[in-house]
Enzyme design. Structure first.
Site, PDB file in Angstrom:
ATOM      1  N   PHE A 141      40.412  34.669  37.102  1.00  0.00           N
ATOM      2  CA  PHE A 141      40.654  34.105  38.624  1.00  0.00           C
ATOM      3  C   PHE A 141      39.863  35.037  39.522  1.00  0.00           C
ATOM      4  O   PHE A 141      40.198  36.316  39.465  1.00  0.00           O
ATOM      5  CB  PHE A 141      42.301  34.237  38.880  1.00  0.00           C
ATOM      6  CG  PHE A 141      42.336  33.646  40.484  1.00  0.00           C
ATOM      7  CD1 PHE A 141      42.550  32.480  40.639  1.00  0.00           C
ATOM      8  CD2 PHE A 141      42.314  34.771  41.372  1.00  0.00           C
ATOM      9  CE1 PHE A 141      42.534  31.830  41.906  1.00  0.00           C
ATOM     10  CE2 PHE A 141      42.665  34.218  42.732  1.00  0.00           C
ATOM     11  CZ  PHE A 141      42.690  32.897  42.881  1.00  0.00           C
ATOM     12  N   ASP A 226      36.311  42.945  38.539  1.00  0.00           N
ATOM     13  CA  ASP A 226      36.991  42.641  39.531  1.00  0.00           C
ATOM     14  C   ASP A 226      38.330  43.191  39.498  1.00  0.00           C
ATOM     15  O   ASP A 226      39.252  42.806  38.695  1.00  0.00           O
ATOM     16  CB  ASP A 226      37.071  41.114  39.452  1.00  0.00           C
ATOM     17  CG  ASP A 226      38.024  40.268  40.891  1.00  0.00           C
ATOM     18  OD1 ASP A 226      38.750  41.365  41.431  1.00  0.00           O
ATOM     19  OD2 ASP A 226      38.148  39.214  40.752  1.00  0.00           O
ATOM     20  N   LYS A 255      42.557  42.970  48.496  1.00  0.00           N
ATOM     21  CA  LYS A 255      44.068  42.916  48.500  1.00  0.00           C
ATOM     22  C   LYS A 255      44.573  44.288  49.342  1.00  0.00           C
ATOM     23  O   LYS A 255      44.381  44.317  50.373  1.00  0.00           O
ATOM     24  CB  LYS A 255      44.677  42.696  47.222  1.00  0.00           C
ATOM     25  CG  LYS A 255      44.423  41.073  46.886  1.00  0.00           C
ATOM     26  CD  LYS A 255      45.244  40.655  45.748  1.00  0.00           C
ATOM     27  CE  LYS A 255      45.157  39.280  45.745  1.00  0.00           C
ATOM     28  NZ  LYS A 255      44.555  38.796  44.567  1.00  0.00           N
TER      29      LYS A 255
END
Ligand SMILES: *Cc1c(COP(=O)(O)O)cnc(C)c1O
Length: 397
Positions: A141, A226, A255
């Site tokens: 993802f 990531d 985030k």
């Protein structure tokens, strides 16, 4: 109709149908707690997918936000500003990477990394024009842009959004041999999550990251991690790759980089990669704005000064150990690193049903892929609060 029901209806009527939230209307949050409009208190074990690692409305961060909002917000990158350099220097010293491209959302930083990898492939590795390949993993993802969903292995993320970008290969996550077999002379980069968050806190075999690094080095392929969700202390270390002492060629953050207040993301790499960019090659209107830079600088300082990674490591292993004491026929597996924990429910049971029960008892989580319940509280959480959570969890299981 209650105010809550009304707010839910309004959101459903005017918002396109892309989420299925639990039926709760949050109107206030502070630290590890959130409150609904009726004043009921909940402990937040979701932390907005790790965006709120610093806790909701951290006073130091709110303070910086307020002051900066009254001073300078978006000067644009047509000029220098007095906050961006400080942020980049702070993040460079914290991470050990030479240079940074600041963006806003995670997907944008992933796209930035993909562009860097392609350019590096052509300019440095001398891959023939338009032949560059990038390898990704099953279950990945990396965001929701059309390029990124094009290399997703999850049909729901991609179906109906084609045509997709060419040049991406998918190999099984955790399989080093498959990675090596997929590499060709045209491979520019291998992009991976050190732990797959959205796939259900899915952990690769021990030693996988180190083996990937070795293979990438051998074949002159960039390793790009990531760490949007796993970075900045979430798994108990600065970056998740630190657990295996692996230094990827590039790291993607997002985030919690925005301290739970703003969308701030970044692509980090050394100069020999970043040198492929020149003025006009890439950019972002809001990326690196003074407000984001000031908040993100403070977010990194808070992370270090409040020892959030250490707290995540200590309380994460305590939490995991205690969760494993719970005996219940629905539990298939409990796994995690630091305060990044997944409780997997057997297929014949329903994870959402447990999330609703937990919510009713005052604990917020959310199911991932129908079978995994995530426990990822703000990293400022205290042991007593973990015990409070364990109490609620043991009532529901
Ligand atoms: C959340 C996430 C993204 C996407 O971030 P957005 O800010 O939603 O675009 C990318 N990669 C990983 C690993 C994530 O967890």
């Amino acid at each position: 109709m209650t105010t809550s029901e009304h707010m839910i209806n309004v959101e459903r009527q005017y918002g396109a149908n892309i989420y299925s939230p639990l039926p709760l209307v949050i109107s206030r949050a502070k630290g590890v707690y959130a409150w609904d409009s009726g004043g009921k208190q909940y402990m937040d074990m979701m932390s907005a997918y790790s965006a709120v690692s610093h806790g909701h409305c951290h006073p130091r961060l709110v303070d910086v936000l307020k002051k900066q909002a009254e001073t300078l917000v978006i000067p644009s990158r047509s000029y220098y500003n007095d906050k961006l350099g400080v942020f980049l220097e702070t993040l460079s010293h914290f991470s050990g990477y030479d240079q940074i491209i600041p963006m806003n959302t995670g997907a944008e930083a992933v796209e930035t990394a993909l562009k860097a990898a392609h350019r590096w492939g052509y300019r440095v590795k001398k891959i023939p024009d338009n032949q560059a390949e990038i390898i990704v993993c099953t279950g990945n993802f990396h965001g929701r842009t059309t390029t990124i969903v094009g290399f997703s292995s999850d049909p729901q993320y991609r179906d109906g959004f084609g045509p997709y970008a060419n040049g991406y290969k998918i190999v099984p996550y955790g399989d080093v041999d498959a990675l090596e077999a997929a590499i060709t002379e045209n491979t520019a980069a291998f992009l991976l999550e050190p732990i797959q968050g959205e796939a259900g806190i899915f952990m690769p075999p021990q030693g996988y990251l180190r083996a990937c690094k070795k293979i990438c080095e051998k074949h002159h392929v960039l390793l790009i991690a990531d760490e949007i969700q796993t970075g900045l202390g979430r798994t108990g270390k600065r970056f998740c790759c630190d657990h295996e002492n692996v230094r990827p060629d590039g790291i993607i953050l997002g985030k919690s980089l925005g301290g739970g207040l703003l969308p701030v993301s970044a692509f980090l790499a050394d100069r020999h990669i970043m040198d492929v960019f020149h003025p006009g090659d890439h950019g972002s209107t809001f990326g690196g704005n003074a407000l984001a830079a000031a908040v993100a600088t403070e977010a990194i300082k808070v992370l270090e000064e409040e020892k959030l990674a250490e707290n995540s490591a200590d309380l994460g292993s305590y939490f995991l150990e205690q969760l494993r004491q719970i005996q219940h026929p629905a539990i298939a597996d409990i796994r995690g690193k630091g305060l990044f924990i997944g409780l997997e429910i057997k297929r014949e049971f329903n994870a959402r049903h447990f999330c609703l029960q937990l919510m009713d008892k005052g604990l917020l989580s959310k199911e991932t892929h129908k079978t995994v319940i995530r426990f990822a509280p703000p990293l400022i959480i205290k042991k007593e609060q973990i015990d409070e959570a364990l109490n609620i969890i043991s009532i529901c299981f």
